[in-house]
Design an enzyme around this catalytic site. Structure first.
Site, short mmCIF file in Angstrom:
data_model
loop_
_atom_site.label_atom_id
_atom_site.label_comp_id
_atom_site.label_asym_id
_atom_site.label_seq_id
_atom_site.Cartn_x
_atom_site.Cartn_y
_atom_site.Cartn_z
N ASP A 24 -0.61 -12.52 6.47
CA ASP A 24 -2.06 -12.19 6.03
C ASP A 24 -2.98 -12.90 7.34
O ASP A 24 -2.87 -13.95 7.28
CB ASP A 24 -2.23 -12.99 4.62
CG ASP A 24 -3.85 -12.44 4.24
OD1 ASP A 24 -4.16 -12.63 3.22
OD2 ASP A 24 -4.36 -12.09 5.13
N GLN A 27 0.89 -1.17 -0.01
CA GLN A 27 -0.02 0.00 0.15
C GLN A 27 0.84 1.18 -0.15
O GLN A 27 2.14 1.05 0.18
CB GLN A 27 -0.93 0.03 1.35
CG GLN A 27 -0.25 -0.24 2.57
CD GLN A 27 -1.23 -0.90 3.56
OE1 GLN A 27 -2.31 -0.95 3.61
NE2 GLN A 27 -0.47 -1.67 4.72
N ASP A 51 -7.83 -5.27 13.90
CA ASP A 51 -7.72 -3.87 13.66
C ASP A 51 -7.23 -3.54 12.29
O ASP A 51 -5.85 -3.38 12.08
CB ASP A 51 -6.63 -3.48 14.60
CG ASP A 51 -6.23 -2.18 14.56
OD1 ASP A 51 -5.19 -1.68 15.28
OD2 ASP A 51 -6.66 -1.23 14.07
N SER A 52 -8.09 -3.61 11.36
CA SER A 52 -7.87 -3.47 10.01
C SER A 52 -8.06 -2.31 9.31
O SER A 52 -8.70 -1.42 9.70
CB SER A 52 -8.56 -4.74 9.18
OG SER A 52 -10.05 -4.22 9.15
N THR A 53 -7.44 -2.40 7.80
CA THR A 53 -7.98 -1.24 7.06
C THR A 53 -9.29 -1.62 6.41
O THR A 53 -10.05 -2.51 7.20
CB THR A 53 -6.99 -1.11 5.90
OG1 THR A 53 -6.58 -2.53 5.59
CG2 THR A 53 -5.61 -0.58 6.29
N GLU A 86 0.37 -8.88 11.29
CA GLU A 86 0.18 -7.57 10.45
C GLU A 86 0.86 -7.79 9.09
O GLU A 86 2.01 -8.50 8.87
CB GLU A 86 1.20 -6.64 11.15
CG GLU A 86 1.36 -5.38 10.42
CD GLU A 86 0.32 -4.74 9.61
OE1 GLU A 86 -0.52 -4.35 10.29
OE2 GLU A 86 0.27 -4.65 8.29
N1 SAM Z 1 -4.98 1.02 14.46
C1 SAM Z 1 -5.23 2.07 13.27
C2 SAM Z 1 -6.41 2.63 13.70
O1 SAM Z 1 -6.81 3.29 14.93
O2 SAM Z 1 -7.60 2.41 13.12
C3 SAM Z 1 -5.19 1.73 11.88
C4 SAM Z 1 -5.57 0.53 11.54
S1 SAM Z 1 -4.05 -0.41 11.24
C5 SAM Z 1 -2.74 0.75 10.60
C6 SAM Z 1 -4.57 -1.31 10.13
C7 SAM Z 1 -3.60 -2.30 9.49
O3 SAM Z 1 -4.02 -3.34 8.87
C8 SAM Z 1 -2.42 -1.98 8.60
O4 SAM Z 1 -1.16 -1.87 9.13
C9 SAM Z 1 -2.67 -3.07 7.55
O5 SAM Z 1 -1.21 -3.08 6.89
C10 SAM Z 1 -3.30 -3.90 8.21
N2 SAM Z 1 -3.90 -5.22 7.24
C11 SAM Z 1 -4.70 -4.89 6.26
N3 SAM Z 1 -5.22 -6.13 5.74
C12 SAM Z 1 -4.47 -7.08 6.43
C13 SAM Z 1 -4.48 -8.36 6.45
N4 SAM Z 1 -5.17 -9.03 5.35
N5 SAM Z 1 -3.81 -9.31 7.32
C14 SAM Z 1 -2.95 -8.60 8.31
N6 SAM Z 1 -2.88 -7.28 8.24
C15 SAM Z 1 -3.84 -6.54 7.50
#
Ligand code: SAM
Length: 285
Positions: free
Chosen positions: A140, A34, A158-160, A109
């Site tokens: 993943d 990303q 806690d994902s995107t 992560e």
């Molecule tokens: N914690 C923050 C909040 O306050 O919302 C933001 C969320 S955190 C940065 C989201 C994380 O999910 C990102 O670092 C992203 O790389 C991760 N992510 C997205 N898809 C994923 C997957 N399939 N497996 C593991 N991690 C994933």
């Protein structure tokens, strides 16, 4: 007011969005997964965005991280083994390890660069990623739960958003694998988007959650830098009710110095507005 200063703008609908005045851009690059940008804002501290969407700011991250961690953990009788999927900034893990019962945290992560940047520039969030109880896996999360069974007490997603690499974390199959990965009395919490700006995502997500988990409830919190300023979270379990089973004695005994979460918020957060109630109950008609 439009000025020619440096700003970060994020539109949440065609005509509405968020503007943050910036002091500077700290770093910007494409990771394997990303676009990652880190800024210094005028009055919200550092701002991390992924694919041009606000992830965290130093000023208001405590709200989201306290809620996504303490609501499930203080609903569980004795949480020892915790899985955090995503959470690359470390804020969720920082809150999880405040619970004395927790013996092990697996943080899965997908993007190691998010952790690297957070460790370097966001120490108030990443401060517990080197805690001996925490194991970091750069994989993943969708795949991680495929071979787990009767293993975790609490799962926190806690994902995107449900697009791109995050999409798999919003599927029925993934939710079934999460249920299978939970031990008896286990609970799951996940971020479930903005009921105001993303009603279609919210409706679809709760439809899937309700097909898998016997108990599914929504709780919310206000997060100034998130779309419409209110964010939703799912609480899911086989047989744990977040209010009936709230471990209020343990909450009082811990006496954690938190800034948003407390016992009243734990209970009040599950009261949702009428339009949201109808949205998440659509699947029941
Ligand atoms: N914690 C923050 C909040 O306050 O919302 C933001 C969320 S955190 C940065 C989201 C994380 O999910 C990102 O670092 C992203 O790389 C991760 N992510 C997205 N898809 C994923 C997957 N399939 N497996 C593991 N991690 C994933």
């Amino acid at each position: 007011m439009i000025d020619d200063g440096l700003t970060y703008t994020e539109f949440h609908s065609k005509g509405m969005g968020l503007i943050l005045r910036l002091k500077r851009c700290i770093t910007s690059f494409d990771t394997k997964f990303q676009r990652l940008d880190l800024y210094e804002t005028l009055d919200f501290g550092k701002l991390l965005t992924l694919d041009n969407l606000v992830m965290v700011t130093e000023k208001d991250e405590f709200i989201y991280h306290e809620m996504i961690a303490h609501v499930p953990l203080f609903s569980h009788k004795n949480p020892e083994n915790v899985l955090v999927i995503g959470g690359g900034d470390g804020g969720t893990v920082r809150e999880v390890v405040k619970h004395k019962t927790v013996k092990n945290v697996d943080m899965v992560e997908i993007d190691e660069d998010v952790v690297k940047i957070s460790k370097k520039y966001l120490p108030t969030m990443s401060c517990e990623l080197d805690n001996p109880k925490v194991n970091l896996y750069f994989q993943d999360g969708v795949k991680w739960v495929e071979d787990k069974e009767n293993y975790y007490d609490v799962i926190i997603i806690d994902s995107t958003d449900p697009v791109s690499i995050g999409e798999g974390l919003f599927t029925s199959e993934f939710y079934r694998n999460c249920l299978k990965s939970l031990k008896p009395g286990g609970v799951l919490a996940n971020q479930t988007e903005s009921p105001f700006h993303n009603p279609e995502w919210v409706e679809a997500t709760y439809k899937k959650l309700k097909k898998v988990f016997p108990i599914v409830k929504m709780f919310t919190a206000y997060v100034p830098t998130y779309p419409a300023g209110v964010w939703s979270f799912g609480f899911c379990s086989k047989d744990v009710d977040p209010i009936e089973n709230f471990q209020e004695e343990r909450y009082k005994e811990y006496n954690l110095k938190l800034k948003y979460y407390n016992n009243d918020i734990h209970k009040g957060a599950f009261a949702v507005p009428q339009f949201v109630k109808e949205l998440i109950n659509k699947s029941e008609v």
